[in-house]
Write a protein that holds these residues in place. Structure first.
Motif, PDB file in Angstrom:
ATOM      1  N   CYS A 145       0.814  -1.211   0.000  1.00 51.99           N
ATOM      2  CA  CYS A 145       0.000   0.000   0.000  1.00 51.99           C
ATOM      3  C   CYS A 145       0.845   1.258   0.000  1.00 51.99           C
ATOM      4  N   ALA A 146       1.921   1.230   0.792  1.00 54.54           N
ATOM      5  CA  ALA A 146       2.659   2.469   0.996  1.00 54.54           C
ATOM      6  C   ALA A 146       3.934   2.520   0.171  1.00 54.54           C
ATOM      7  N   GLY A 147       4.093   1.559  -0.752  1.00 53.84           N
ATOM      8  CA  GLY A 147       5.304   1.507  -1.568  1.00 53.84           C
ATOM      9  C   GLY A 147       5.716   2.852  -2.146  1.00 53.84           C
ATOM     10  N   PRO A 148       4.777   3.576  -2.798  1.00 47.43           N
ATOM     11  CA  PRO A 148       5.151   4.841  -3.439  1.00 47.43           C
ATOM     12  C   PRO A 148       5.749   5.859  -2.463  1.00 47.43           C
ATOM     13  N   ILE A 149       5.321   5.803  -1.193  1.00 44.39           N
ATOM     14  CA  ILE A 149       5.857   6.757  -0.221  1.00 44.39           C
ATOM     15  C   ILE A 149       7.347   6.505  -0.019  1.00 44.39           C
ATOM     16  N   TYR A 150       7.707   5.205   0.166  1.00 41.30           N
ATOM     17  CA  TYR A 150       9.123   4.890   0.395  1.00 41.30           C
ATOM     18  C   TYR A 150       9.949   5.117  -0.862  1.00 41.30           C
ATOM     19  N   ARG A 151       9.357   4.789  -2.010  1.00 38.63           N
ATOM     20  CA  ARG A 151      10.086   5.041  -3.264  1.00 38.63           C
ATOM     21  C   ARG A 151      10.347   6.537  -3.421  1.00 38.63           C
ATOM     22  N   GLY A 152       9.322   7.351  -3.096  1.00 38.84           N
ATOM     23  CA  GLY A 152       9.460   8.807  -3.217  1.00 38.84           C
ATOM     24  C   GLY A 152      10.565   9.324  -2.319  1.00 38.84           C
ATOM     25  N   ALA A 153      10.626   8.780  -1.092  1.00 38.08           N
ATOM     26  CA  ALA A 153      11.647   9.218  -0.150  1.00 38.08           C
ATOM     27  C   ALA A 153      13.029   8.828  -0.672  1.00 38.08           C
ATOM     28  N   TRP A 154      13.118   7.614  -1.223  1.00 37.45           N
ATOM     29  CA  TRP A 154      14.381   7.105  -1.743  1.00 37.45           C
ATOM     30  C   TRP A 154      14.869   7.973  -2.910  1.00 37.45           C
ATOM     31  N   GLN A 155      13.913   8.278  -3.828  1.00 41.27           N
ATOM     32  CA  GLN A 155      14.226   9.143  -4.980  1.00 41.27           C
ATOM     33  C   GLN A 155      14.776  10.489  -4.490  1.00 41.27           C
ATOM     34  N   ALA A 156      14.101  11.038  -3.506  1.00 44.79           N
ATOM     35  CA  ALA A 156      14.517  12.335  -2.990  1.00 44.79           C
ATOM     36  C   ALA A 156      15.908  12.232  -2.388  1.00 44.79           C
ATOM     37  N   ALA A 157      16.153  11.137  -1.643  1.00 45.94           N
ATOM     38  CA  ALA A 157      17.461  10.970  -1.021  1.00 45.94           C
ATOM     39  C   ALA A 157      18.544  10.867  -2.089  1.00 45.94           C
ATOM     40  N   LEU A 158      18.247  10.142  -3.177  1.00 45.87           N
ATOM     41  CA  LEU A 158      19.214  10.015  -4.272  1.00 45.87           C
ATOM     42  C   LEU A 158      19.581  11.382  -4.823  1.00 45.87           C
ATOM     43  N   HIS A 159      18.605  12.288  -4.811  1.00 45.12           N
ATOM     44  CA  HIS A 159      18.879  13.630  -5.328  1.00 45.12           C
ATOM     45  C   HIS A 159      19.229  14.606  -4.215  1.00 45.12           C
ATOM     46  N   ARG A 160      19.594  14.018  -3.073  1.00 47.74           N
ATOM     47  CA  ARG A 160      20.027  14.818  -1.927  1.00 47.74           C
ATOM     48  C   ARG A 160      19.008  15.870  -1.505  1.00 47.74           C
ATOM     49  N   THR A 161      17.722  15.522  -1.605  1.00 50.12           N
ATOM     50  CA  THR A 161      16.716  16.441  -1.101  1.00 50.12           C
ATOM     51  C   THR A 161      15.831  15.648  -0.146  1.00 50.12           C
ATOM     52  N   SER A 162      14.871  16.315   0.408  1.00 51.80           N
ATOM     53  CA  SER A 162      13.978  15.615   1.325  1.00 51.80           C
ATOM     54  C   SER A 162      12.591  16.192   1.125  1.00 51.80           C
ATOM     55  N   ASN A 163      11.571  15.416   1.450  1.00 54.08           N
ATOM     56  CA  ASN A 163      10.214  15.926   1.348  1.00 54.08           C
ATOM     57  C   ASN A 163       9.347  15.211   2.360  1.00 54.08           C
ATOM     58  N   MET A 164       8.073  15.377   2.204  1.00 55.46           N
ATOM     59  CA  MET A 164       7.176  14.798   3.187  1.00 55.46           C
ATOM     60  C   MET A 164       7.314  13.279   3.252  1.00 55.46           C
ATOM     61  N   ASN A 165       7.584  12.642   2.103  1.00 53.62           N
ATOM     62  CA  ASN A 165       7.807  11.192   2.101  1.00 53.62           C
ATOM     63  C   ASN A 165       8.973  10.829   2.999  1.00 53.62           C
ATOM     64  N   THR A 166       9.989  11.717   3.019  1.00 57.10           N
ATOM     65  CA  THR A 166      11.159  11.459   3.859  1.00 57.10           C
ATOM     66  C   THR A 166      10.746  11.373   5.325  1.00 57.10           C
ATOM     67  N   LEU A 167       9.900  12.336   5.743  1.00 63.56           N
ATOM     68  CA  LEU A 167       9.481  12.356   7.146  1.00 63.56           C
ATOM     69  C   LEU A 167       8.745  11.081   7.522  1.00 63.56           C
ATOM     70  N   ILE A 168       7.775  10.721   6.675  1.00 69.19           N
ATOM     71  CA  ILE A 168       6.976   9.532   6.970  1.00 69.19           C
ATOM     72  C   ILE A 168       7.850   8.286   6.949  1.00 69.19           C
ATOM     73  N   SER A 169       8.742   8.202   5.959  1.00 72.26           N
ATOM     74  CA  SER A 169       9.569   7.005   5.822  1.00 72.26           C
ATOM     75  C   SER A 169      10.498   6.852   7.007  1.00 72.26           C
ATOM     76  N   ILE A 170      11.159   7.929   7.395  1.00 65.67           N
ATOM     77  CA  ILE A 170      12.079   7.822   8.532  1.00 65.67           C
ATOM     78  C   ILE A 170      11.307   7.437   9.789  1.00 65.67           C
TER      79      ILE A 170
END
Ligand code: ADP
Ligand code: MG
Length: 755
Positions: A145-170
Motif C-alpha cells: 500500500c505504501a510503496g510509493p511513499i518509500y520510493r518517493g523518499a528514496w528518490q529524494a534521497a538520491l537527489h540529496r533532497t527531502s520531502n514529506m515522504n522522507t518524514l513519513i519514511s524515517i
C-alpha cells in the motif's frame, strides 16, 4: 532569423504536467530545479493541479530538456496535451485510475490497522506469535500500500533532497526497526533494559490515515478543478460542415476558417463564427453567465460552446482551434490557476525550509527524551515522540492553502461570467476602494443613435451632403459614435457606399478628419475644433446628447446629436458598489454636460464626474489616485482605454470576442455588463478570506502541533500525542483546507440572482 529582434517572441510559455509531487516542499524542489536550468525565465509549480508553468527561451532550451531537469530533481513530467483534450482525458483515465488505486490502498491499510488493534483481544495468541504475525502484516502494508511513499523518499534521497515522504519514511522505518528488535530478539531487549513494546499498530494506523487522507484529498482536489473541466466539456467533438453542397460530419480540428457549419436546434455551436443564414436564440450562459438566451440573426457573432435553442443556423467559421474564445478562456483560467499569488510566497518560503527543520526537531526530541525521561521508559518515549513529530509536521496543508482557494474561485468567477487573468488579480481586486468607469459602452449600452441634425446658419451644404461626407469618414472608424453616424447615413441615404477618403486621421478622444470629394472634413467634439482652430457657434441641445460637430474646409457645417442609453443594470450596479464601500468615478472623453446627465441617471455623484478626458488624461487620473495611496479599479471597453486598464490595480475589460486575449485588464467581463463587477469584488474578498483562513489553519496546525508532538506539554500537563493521532490530524489538515476552499464553489454574490 531576421535582423530585427522580437523581444516578445523570445519567450515561450508551457504548462507541463508534473508527476510524483506530494507536498509543498516537492513543489519547491521542482520549482528550484526549473529555475536553475538554462534558458528558463520564470517557473511556478502548482501542487494542486500537478503542473509547472515555465516561461523559457526556445533558443536556449526545449520542453524536453525542461522535463529532463524535472526528472533530475527526483520527479517526472510529460509533454502537455492540447488544452481542451487534456481536461477531457484526465477525467476519464489517469485521474480516476489513480483515485481508484488510492482508494484500495487506503481501504486495505485501514482494514489491516483495525485487525492489528482487535487481534490481541479476539485471539489470545502467545505474544511471540502475535508479534510475528503483526510484523508480516505490517511489511505487507508497507510494501503493497505504501510503496510509493518509500520510493518517493528514496528518490529524494538520491537527489540529496527531502520531502514529506522522507518524514513519513524515517518515522515508520525507525518504528519498524525497533519493533523488529522486540520481535526477533526479545531477550536482548530485556538485557539492554529496553521496554518490550512494539509499534506495529502505530505504523499501520499512520499509513492507513495517511493513505485515506491522500485518497480523500485526491477527490477534493479533482473537484477544485471541476469548473475548468466543465468548460473543456463545452466544446462539441464534431461539426456538421457544408462543403460543395454536401453535409459532412467532421472532427473539430478539420474545420477551416470560412467553412459553413450547420447548427440544429438543441446542438452546441461547434466553433466561433458569424451567422450566415437563419435566426435563433442562443444560450450563452455557460460562457457569459447571462441566463437569458440571446436572439441571433444574420451577421451576428456566435461563440463555440453556446447552445442553439430553437432555430436552425448556418454559421461561417471565424476563429477555430487555439484562438477560439473557448480555448482562450481555458488557457487563461489554466494560466491564472497555475500562476503564483503573492500570498502564496509566504507559504512557499515556509515549506521549503520545513522538512530539514523538522528532521532536526525530531532528532532533538529523541535526544532530549532519551536523556531526560524517567529511567527505563526513556527510549520508548523518545522514539514515540520523535515519530510523532515527523508524522505531524508535513506541510501539505500549507502548500494547498492558497492554490486550492484560488483555483475554485477562478472557476466560480468564470461561471459568473468573469474571466480572471493572472493569479494575483483577485488579491489585488479585494483591496480596491475606488472604481473608475468609462462612459460609452460601459455605463451606457454603447449603441448610440443619431437623434437630430442641426445645420449651421448660412451653410451651403444640405443635410444629405453633410451626412454623406460624415459617413465617408465614420464608416472607417470603429468608435461607437462613428457606427451610429454610419448607420444613420445608411438608412437616410439608402446606400451603403460612401465617397473615398484620403489623409484619414483619427484623433483619439476627440474625433476624426480626412479629405473627401476635395474638401477637408473634420468631425469631432469641441476640443477637436479648438485644437484645429475651427470656430464653433453657440449651439443648444439636450444635455444627455453627445454633439458631433462637422466642419467642411475649416468652417462649421452642422452638428449631429447622438444619444446613448444608460445600461439598465447601471443604477443597481453603482448602488451595490457603494454598499461594498467602493467609491465610483466616471471617466470619459465626452463633454461635461453629457457626462453629468449619464452620471445622474446612474447614481454617480456630480463631483466624481471627470469629463473631456483624453485617453492619456484617464491614465494620468488613475496614476494620481494611486500615488495618493488609493487602490483603483478601472472598467472600460479595453480598446481606447487599454493603458488605463493596464495601469489600474484591477482592470475590467468589458465584452469578449476574438480580441479577448488583448493584454489590457486583469478581468474580462464576458457578457459586457457592469453588473458582474460587484459580484467579482465580493468573490475576490471572499476568496481572500478563505485563503487567510487556510494559511492560518495550516500554520497554526504546525506551530501548535509540533511542540505538542515533541512532548513540550508532557512535563507540566501530562499531555502527549500518539503517532496515530498525529497521522489522523495531518490527514485532516489538508482535507479541511480543501473543503474550506470548496465552499467558494457555491459562492453567491449578495443581492443578485444565483446561478
Ligand atoms: P468615452 O470616454 O466616452 O469612451 P472617447 O474617449 O472614446 O469616449 O471619445 C470622446 C469623445 O470624442 C466622444 O464623445 C466624441 O465626441 C469624440 N469622438 C471620438 N471619436 C470620434 C469619431 N470617430 N467621430 C466623432 N467623434 C468622435
Ligand atoms: Mg470608450
Amino acid at each position: 532569423m531576421t535582423a530585427i529582434a522580437h523581444p516578445e517572441h523570445a519567450a515561450e510559455t508551457i504548462i507541463l504536467p508534473v508527476i510524483g509531487m506530494s507536498c509543498a516542499s516537492c513543489q519547491a524542489h521542482v520549482e528550484q530545479a526549473l529555475r536553475e536550468s538554462p534558458g528558463v525565465q520564470q517557473a511556478s509549480v502548482n501542487l494542486l493541479a500537478n503542473s509547472a508553468r515555465v516561461v523559457f527561451n526556445p533558443d536556449q532550451t526545449s520542453p524536453e530538456s525542461l522535463i529532463t531537469a524535472i526528472r533530475e530533481s527526483g520527479y517526472d513530467a510529460t509533454l502537455p496535451t492540447p488544452a481542451t483534450s487534456q481536461w477531457q482525458q484526465d477525467e476519464s483515465s489517469k485521474d480516476s485510475q489513480e483515485s481508484t488505486a488510492l482508494q484500495w490502498r487506503a481501504f486495505f491499510s485501514l482494514a489491516a490497522a483495525a485487525f492489528a488493534m482487535a487481534a490481541p483481544m479476539l485471539m489470545p495468541l502467545p505474544l511471540t506469535l502475535l508479534h510475528w504475525s503483526l510484523l508480516a502484516l505490517t511489511l505487507l502494508v508497507m510494501f503493497l500500500c505504501a510503496g510509493p511513499i518509500y520510493r518517493g523518499a528514496w528518490q529524494a534521497a538520491l537527489h540529496r533532497t527531502s520531502n514529506m515522504n522522507t518524514l513519513i519514511s524515517i518515522g515508520t522505518t525507525a518504528a519498524l526497526l525497533y519493533s523488529l528488535l522486540v520481535t526477533v530478539a526479545p531477550s536482548l531487549c530485556r538485557s539492554l533494559g529496553l521496554p518490550g513494546d512494539e509499534y506495529y499498530e502505530s505504523i499501520l494506523f499512520i499509513l492507513a490515515f495517511l493513505l485515506t487522507g491522500k485518497w480523500l484529498e485526491s477527490r477534493a482536489r479533482r473537484r477544485t478543478l471541476d469548473a475548468l473541466r466543465s468548460f473543456a466539456a463545452l466544446q462539441p467533438g464534431a461539426a456538421a460542415v457544408l462543403r460543395d453542397g454536401v453535409t459532412l460530419t467532421l472532427p473539430l480540428d478539420q474545420v477551416r476558417t470560412d467553412d459553413i457549419c450547420l447548427v440544429r436546434p438543441g446542438e452546441r455551436v461547434p466553433v466561433d463564427g458569424i451567422v450566415f443564414r437563419g435566426e435563433s436564440s442562443i444560450d450563452e450562459s455557460l460562457l457569459t453567465g447571462e441566463p437569458l438566451p440571446v436572439a441571433k440573426a444574420t451577421g451576428d457573432r456566435v461563440t463555440g460552446g453556446s447552445i442553439n435553442c430553437d432555430g436552425s443556423l448556418e454559421i461561417r467559421a471565424t476563429t477555430i482551434g487555439a484562438s477560439s474564445v473557448l480555448a482562450q478562456m481555458l488557457r487563461m483560467m489554466q494560466d491564472a490557476q497555475s500562476g503564483k499569488a503573492p500570498m502564496q510566497q509566504l507559504a512557499d518560503r515556509v515549506s521549503s525550509i520545513f522538512v530539514p527543520v523538522v528532521l532536526v526537531i525530531a532528532l532533538v526530541t529523541f535526544a532530549v527524551w532519551w536523556l531526560l525521561a524517567p529511567n527505563g521508559a526513556g527510549i520508548a518515549l523518545a522514539l514515540a515522540n520523535a515519530i510523532t513529530v515527523l508524522v505531524i509536521a508535513c506541510p501539505c496543508a500549507m502548500g494547498l492553502a492558497v492554490p486550492a482557494a484560488l483555483t475554485v474561485a477562478i472557476g466560480r468567477a468564470a461561471q459568473l461570467g468573469i474571466l480572471v487573468k493572472g493569479a494575483d488579480s483577485l488579491e489585488r481586486l479585494a483591496a480596491v476602494t475606488t472604481i473608475a468607469l468609462d462612459k460609452t459602452g460601459t455605463l451606457t449600452l454603447g449603441h448610440p443613435q443619431i437623434t437630430a441634425v442641426q445645420l449651421a446658419n448660412g451653410t451651403s451644404f444640405s443635410e444629405s451632403d453633410c451626412l454623406r461626407l460624415a459617413a465617408a469618414l465614420e464608416s472607417r472608424s470603429l468608435h461607437p459614435v462613428a457606427r451610429a453616424l454610419t448607420n444613420y447615413a445608411v438608412t437616410q441615404l439608402h446606400t451603403e457606399t460612401f465617397p473615398a477618403v484620403d489623409a484619414l486621421l483619427t484623433h483619439p478622444g476627440k474625433g476624426i478628419s480626412g479629405n473627401v470629394e476635395g474638401h477637408a472634413i473634420v468631425i469631432g467634439n469641441a476640443s477637436l475644433y479648438s485644437q484645429l482652430g475651427i470656430a464653433l457657434p453657440e449651439t443648444s441641445s439636450p444635455a444627455s446628447a453627445t454633439q458631433l460637430h462637422l466642419a467642411v474646409d475649416g468652417i462649421h457645417a452642422c452638428t449631429f446629436l447622438a444619444a446613448d442609453t444608460l445600461r439598465p443594470s447601471a443604477p443597481t450596479t453603482i448602488a451595490s458598489l457603494h454598499s461594498l464601500g467602493i467609491a465610483t468615478v466616471l471617466l470619459t472623453g465626452d463633454s461635461p454636460a453629457t457626462a453629468n446627465s449619464i452620471a445622474a441617471q446612474a447614481g454617480i455623484a456630480a463631483e466624481n464626474v471627470h469629463a473631456s478626458h483624453l485617453p492619456v488624461a484617464k491614465t494620468e487620473f488613475i496614476r494620481n489616485l494611486q500615488q495618493s495611496g488609493t487602490r483603483v479599479a478601472m472598467a472600460g471597453d479595453g480598446i481606447n482605454d487599454a493603458a488605463a486598464l493596464a495601469l489600474a490595480d484591477a482592470g475590467f475589460a468589458m465584452g469578449a470576442g476574438a480580441d479577448m486575449a488583448r493584454d489590457a485588464g486583469n478581468f474580462i467581463v464576458l457578457a459586457g455588463d457592469i453588473a458582474a463587477i460587484p459580484r467579482a469584488i465580493q468573490l475576490a474578498r471572499h476568496t481572500l478570506r478563505i485563503c487567510r483562513q487556510n494559511i492560518g489553519w495550516a500554520l497554526a496546525y504546525n506551530v501548535i502541533g509540533i511542540p505538542i508532538a515533541a512532548g513540550l506539554l508532557y512535563p507540566a500537563f501530562g499531555i502527549r500525542l500518539s503517532p496515530v493521532i498525529a497521522s489522523a490530524a495531518m490527514a485532516f489538515s489538508s482535507i479541511s483546507v480543501l473543503l474550506n476552499s470548496l465552499r467558494l464553489r457555491h459562492f453567491a454574490p449578495a443581492g443578485s440572482r444565483s446561478l
